[in-house]
Design an enzyme around this catalytic site. Structure first.
Site, PDB file in Angstrom:
ATOM      1  N   SER A  46       0.813  -1.219   0.000  1.00 33.38           N
ATOM      2  CA  SER A  46       0.000   0.000   0.000  1.00 33.38           C
ATOM      3  C   SER A  46       0.844   1.266   0.000  1.00 33.38           C
ATOM      4  O   SER A  46       0.408   2.309  -0.494  1.00 33.38           O
ATOM      5  CB  SER A  46      -0.931   0.011   1.216  1.00 33.38           C
ATOM      6  N   ASP A  50      -2.158   7.479   8.557  1.00 30.02           N
ATOM      7  CA  ASP A  50      -2.296   6.789   9.840  1.00 30.02           C
ATOM      8  C   ASP A  50      -0.902   6.466  10.342  1.00 30.02           C
ATOM      9  O   ASP A  50       0.093   6.896   9.759  1.00 30.02           O
ATOM     10  CB  ASP A  50      -3.176   5.537   9.727  1.00 30.02           C
ATOM     11  N   HIS A  55       1.476   4.607   7.635  1.00 27.23           N
ATOM     12  CA  HIS A  55       1.649   5.110   6.263  1.00 27.23           C
ATOM     13  C   HIS A  55       2.120   6.561   6.299  1.00 27.23           C
ATOM     14  O   HIS A  55       1.696   7.339   7.154  1.00 27.23           O
ATOM     15  CB  HIS A  55       0.342   5.028   5.474  1.00 27.23           C
TER      16      HIS A  55
END
Length: 428
Positions: free
Chosen positions: A42, A339, A342
């Site tokens: 991600s 968050d 990340h």
């Protein structure tokens, strides 16, 4: 040698000291040219879609300018290891000379995966380390990585068994073949054939339950078994295999039994999977390696969670010289805009090197220039600088001859200009 006794040698000493501290290795991942590729999750997945009100792409550690480069294969929530073994699959595919990996965290101790209720997650961490060691080693020699399915031919009536799963993950590589109904126990030899074709080399799992396995409820004998698995190359007569050796089981009183995997690099050919006892296992997926290249180490960025979630160091353990350069930051991962996991500032800085080419990639980092540096590049690739080290007590400069020649040329030009100006003004 540079000594401070004459004007010319003084100039050389000054030049040496200007060089000192210049062109330091940068703690980044980068590339020598445009022939590179990144495998990620991600933190480099530009296609991820969310609806929680965060700014677009704020989850990335990758610079968004690279989203349309065509040099990224990444999937949120996934990893090469996860896709290789489980039904949660993403078709990672990519090709390049300089390969970068920034993934792996999506299978970690925080997930706590075990095949069996009384299994051992540490065994899966060992599997993870062995898997990435093989991938890194091979991708220093090959340009292309992709996944392929492996079909098999089994002569019995038993069907595949899904015995290795937890609440979120179900193993489907390797495939396990159930016990044949006409046998009272698992004490029999079973085999199946499979073919590897279409790639230069294949990474496949050879797995077994390392310990004392107890038969299922369908096993009337209710005995314990010692797993034994092997693959036999029928074309060249080579056997790969291992037997279980640990004194562990799959009960509350005797825990620890879980799947142990070796990751074989096999050439194309016809193979036979053989089990001498317990469940027959054979590969259902393989990593396809294609297009050999001149040896070029891969670059691996540490893939970990923030400190609020447990991580592991398996990619670091797998990344060994000479086939791999490991890059990390000294601080805990600290997500910023999205968050906790990340958007870390330091990892964004580390990946920012993918925005530009460098002259040299080495164990210490990337060198922007190819002339001189205060550090000798270890295991350097590309056009690497020569080191210039100065001793403070007795100034001695160890230098690459080329910069000194250039300095001499520049000094010669300067002398000619001075002479020309003197003549010009004198004549005036």
């Amino acid at each position: 040698m540079c000594i401070a006794m004459a004007p010319r040698t003084l100039l050389l000493l000054i030049x040496c000291q200007l060089v000192f501290g210049f062109n330091e290795p940068l703690n980044i991942v980068s590339h020598l040219n445009d022939d590179w590729f990144l495998f990620g999750d991600s933190r480099s997945d530009c296609t991820y879609v969310e609806n929680n009100g965060h700014p677009k792409l704020d989850w990335l550690d990758l610079d968004p300018k690279l989203c349309n480069s065509g040099k990224i294969s990444a999937k949120s929530g996934n990893s090469l290891f996860r896709s290789f073994h489980f039904t949660d699959f993403y078709n990672y595919t990519g090709e390049g000379d300089q390969i970068v990996f920034y993934e792996g965290v999506n299978f970690s101790p925080s997930h706590g995966f075990k095949c069996l209720a009384h299994g051992d997650n540490k065994r899966w961490m060992g599997n993870k380390a062995r898997f990435y060691a093989r991938v890194y080693e091979k991708m220093a020699q090959y340009r292309s990585l992709s996944f392929v399915n492996v079909s098999y031919a089994y002569g019995g009536n038993a069907k595949p068994a899904s015995i290795c799963k937890d609440n979120t993950l179900t193993l489907n590589n390797p495939t396990f073949i159930s016990k044949e109904s006409n046998y009272v126990d698992y004490y029999y030899e079973s085999e199946a054939n499979f073919t590897l074709e279409g790639c230069d080399e294949f990474i496949v799992p050879l797995c077994g339950f390392n310990g004392h396995s107890k038969g299922s409820s369908s096993d009337a004998a209710n005995k314990y078994y010692t797993d034994s698995q092997s693959y036999y190359n029928m074309d060249i007569g080579v056997l790969y295999g291992f037997n279980s050796t640990l004194d562990v089981g799959n009960t509350a009183k005797d825990p620890g039994l879980d799947l142990t995997c070796r990751y074989l690099a096999l050439t194309p050919g016809n193979y036979k999977a053989v089990s001498l006892e317990y469940l027959l296992s054979l590969p259902s997926k393989a990593i396809c390696l294609h297009k050999t290249k001149r040896f070029m180490p891969v670059q691996v960025v540490d893939s970990r969670w923030s400190s609020i979630r447990q991580s592991d160091n398996m990619t670091a353990a797998a990344c060994q010289l000479p086939y791999c350069f490991f890059r990390n930051t000294s601080a805990n991962y600290s997500g910023g805009t999205h968050d906790a996991h990340h958007g870390d500032f330091h990892f964004r800085q580390l990946l920012s090197g993918l925005l530009y080419n460098v002259s040299c990639i080495a164990q210490q980092g990337a060198f922007l220039y190819n002339n001189v540096s205060s550090s000798w590049p270890a295991y350097g690739y590309g056009h690497c600088p020569t080191a210039a080290n100065i001793g403070y007590m007795a100034p001695v400069c160890i230098y690459d001859p080329l910069p000194v020649i250039l300095l001499g040329v520049l000094l010669g030009i300067a002398v000619l200009i001075i002479v020309f100006l003197n003549v010009l003004f004198y004549d005036g």
